[in-house]
Scaffold this active site. Structure first.
Site, PDB file in Angstrom:
ATOM      1  N   HIS A   1       0.834  -1.204   0.000  1.00 14.66           N
ATOM      2  CA  HIS A   1       0.000   0.000   0.000  1.00 14.66           C
ATOM      3  C   HIS A   1       0.867   1.251   0.000  1.00 14.66           C
ATOM      4  O   HIS A   1       1.938   1.275   0.608  1.00 14.66           O
ATOM      5  CB  HIS A   1      -0.909   0.025   1.233  1.00 14.66           C
ATOM      6  CG  HIS A   1      -1.931  -1.051   1.260  1.00 14.66           C
ATOM      7  ND1 HIS A   1      -3.125  -0.970   0.580  1.00 14.66           N
ATOM      8  CD2 HIS A   1      -1.943  -2.263   1.883  1.00 14.66           C
ATOM      9  CE1 HIS A   1      -3.831  -2.068   0.791  1.00 14.66           C
ATOM     10  NE2 HIS A   1      -3.138  -2.864   1.575  1.00 14.66           N
ATOM     11  N   PRO A   2       0.396   2.309  -0.636  1.00 21.75           N
ATOM     12  CA  PRO A   2       1.087   3.600  -0.509  1.00 21.75           C
ATOM     13  C   PRO A   2       0.718   4.249   0.810  1.00 21.75           C
ATOM     14  O   PRO A   2      -0.265   3.872   1.451  1.00 21.75           O
ATOM     15  CB  PRO A   2       0.521   4.407  -1.682  1.00 21.75           C
ATOM     16  CG  PRO A   2      -0.883   3.895  -1.814  1.00 21.75           C
ATOM     17  CD  PRO A   2      -0.809   2.415  -1.490  1.00 21.75           C
TER      18      PRO A   2
ATOM     19  N   GLU B   1      -9.782   4.455  -3.608  1.00 23.95           N
ATOM     20  CA  GLU B   1     -10.071   4.379  -2.176  1.00 23.95           C
ATOM     21  C   GLU B   1      -9.647   5.645  -1.440  1.00 23.95           C
ATOM     22  O   GLU B   1     -10.216   5.991  -0.408  1.00 23.95           O
ATOM     23  CB  GLU B   1      -9.368   3.147  -1.582  1.00 23.95           C
ATOM     24  CG  GLU B   1     -10.002   1.835  -2.004  1.00 23.95           C
ATOM     25  CD  GLU B   1      -9.051   0.655  -1.958  1.00 23.95           C
ATOM     26  OE1 GLU B   1      -9.445  -0.439  -2.396  1.00 23.95           O
ATOM     27  OE2 GLU B   1      -7.898   0.822  -1.503  1.00 23.95           O
TER      28      GLU B   1
ATOM     29  N   PHE C   1       1.213   3.298   8.056  1.00 25.00           N
ATOM     30  CA  PHE C   1      -0.115   3.398   8.663  1.00 25.00           C
ATOM     31  C   PHE C   1      -1.144   2.868   7.678  1.00 25.00           C
ATOM     32  O   PHE C   1      -1.224   3.307   6.536  1.00 25.00           O
ATOM     33  CB  PHE C   1      -0.417   4.861   9.005  1.00 25.00           C
ATOM     34  CG  PHE C   1      -1.819   5.082   9.503  1.00 25.00           C
ATOM     35  CD1 PHE C   1      -2.228   4.580  10.731  1.00 25.00           C
ATOM     36  CD2 PHE C   1      -2.747   5.783   8.738  1.00 25.00           C
ATOM     37  CE1 PHE C   1      -3.518   4.786  11.203  1.00 25.00           C
ATOM     38  CE2 PHE C   1      -4.038   5.997   9.196  1.00 25.00           C
ATOM     39  CZ  PHE C   1      -4.421   5.498  10.432  1.00 25.00           C
TER      40      PHE C   1
ATOM     41  N   ILE D   1      -5.184   1.919   6.900  1.00 25.05           N
ATOM     42  CA  ILE D   1      -6.573   2.151   7.266  1.00 25.05           C
ATOM     43  C   ILE D   1      -7.427   1.983   6.022  1.00 25.05           C
ATOM     44  O   ILE D   1      -6.976   2.284   4.907  1.00 25.05           O
ATOM     45  CB  ILE D   1      -6.756   3.568   7.866  1.00 25.05           C
ATOM     46  CG1 ILE D   1      -8.163   3.734   8.465  1.00 25.05           C
ATOM     47  CG2 ILE D   1      -6.464   4.649   6.839  1.00 25.05           C
ATOM     48  CD1 ILE D   1      -8.344   5.015   9.250  1.00 25.05           C
TER      49      ILE D   1
ATOM     50  N   ALA E   1      -9.484   3.428   3.789  1.00 22.99           N
ATOM     51  CA  ALA E   1      -9.664   4.866   3.590  1.00 22.99           C
ATOM     52  C   ALA E   1     -10.909   5.225   2.806  1.00 22.99           C
ATOM     53  O   ALA E   1     -11.254   6.402   2.720  1.00 22.99           O
ATOM     54  CB  ALA E   1      -8.430   5.438   2.873  1.00 22.99           C
TER      55      ALA E   1
END
Length: 334
Positions: free
Chosen positions: A61-62, A82, A113, A115, A117
């Site tokens: 993920h970025p 997203e 981090f 989540i 989004a």
């Protein structure tokens, strides 16, 4: 006859960046419904993918607010969608603050981090990042894994939507999974997969469908740094004459057994409660036979009492136990 859906490793890895996850999903394919695929994904992610696989998925993920660098074009496209709400609500100063907190977070925990989004503004994401930054690493690692699963469920729905047509959707899929998933109109909350679509009247319809029992738990042996296997677990609900058990009062006969199990090699208990859409509100108690696991420990058993309110009956309650011979802690997970 219900249609079957078969996908390759690259397609599953677009949903979750773990190569182990993708291989295992292919090995149990084909699937006859999205619900079946989600059940398999949860089982594989939490019970078969190891720590290195979790970290591999996280790294795909970025950082929030940045473009994806993934070589998987589908994953990169989905990631952009997203984050669309976050980027649309961002300002120069909020993006700068988010970037700075991302760096602090990665320095503390060793991974980005993570989540789900979709549909979240930059301010809400930043607030959640700051809140989670104070967590202990073992707790934050578990939360990040739960967030990855939410993202995976969302992407599996998108993957299935690419191979559905109107007729097969009507014949093979329940309504909650059958409709095409649209960016920023999907919200994953506490393990529930919610699909939002327009009804024929033009109104928005939201359907919640559980993918796991409403109450779950797991036990981590923080002294050894590993899951705690073989611990007997009981789930009970308060049915006494008083609305709730009173502090200091003997509660003989006030608790009704809902289910029991023992933790597996990953520290997760078996099913403690039936798969129901709406759980009965009330006071619940999860008890762990910790004395059998730590014979020389301080606690012969541990009981965690918590309340589920009427407004929460559609939510999921994950109540884990972090255990050592002379201390324990818990929290409400997702």
């Amino acid at each position: 006859m219900a249609a079957s859906y078969d996908f390759g490793e690259e397609e599953f890895q677009a949903c979750c960046g773990s190569s182990k996850f993708a291989r295992e999903m292919v090995s149990v394919s084909p699937f006859f419904s999205l619900e079946q695929a989600v059940d398999a994904a949860r089982r594989i992610w939490f019970n078969q993918v190891d720590v290195n696989g979790w970290l591999e998925a996280f790294s795909a993920h970025p950082q929030i607010g940045q473009a994806s660098k993934s070589s998987n074009q589908t994953s990169a496209q989905w990631s952009k969608g997203e984050q669309s709400t976050a980027l649309a609500t961002a300002t120069g100063s909020s993006l700068q603050e988010l970037a700075e907190w991302n760096i602090q977070y990665q320095k503390k925990f060793g991974f980005i981090f993570l989540i789900c989004a979709s549909g979240r503004s930059t301010d809400k994401i930043l607030a959640e990042l700051k809140k989670r930054y104070s967590n202990r690493p073992i707790i934050e690692f578990e939360i990040a894994a739960q967030e990855q699963m939410k993202i995976t469920e969302l992407r599996l729905a998108k993957l299935f939507s690419t191979k559905q047509n109107v007729s097969s959707t009507k014949e093979s899929y329940p309504p909650a999974f059958a409709r095409k998933v649209e960016e920023d109109r999907v919200s994953i909350i506490g393990g529930h997969l919610s699909t939002v679509s327009g009804a024929s009247t033009g109104k928005t319809l939201q359907t919640l469908t559980r993918t796991r029992p409403p109450i779950t738990t797991h036990v981590l042996d923080v002294a050894r740094g590993s899951p705690a296997a073989g611990i007997d677990v009981r789930l009970e609900r308060w049915i006494g004459t008083q609305p709730r058990p009173l502090f200091g009062e003997v509660d003989v006969g006030g608790w009704a057994l809902e289910g029991s199990s023992a933790t597996d090699k990953d520290g997760r208990s078996g099913q403690l409660l039936s798969m129901v859409e709406a759980i009965n509100p009330g006071i619940y108690r999860i008890s762990f036979n910790t004395g059998k696991y730590f014979p020389a420990g301080f606690f012969p058993y541990v009981s965690i009492v918590f309340e589920i309110r009427e407004s929460q009956k559609l939510e999921h309650f994950h109540v884990p136990l972090l255990l050592s011979p002379f201390s324990f802690s818990t929290y409400r997970g997702s």
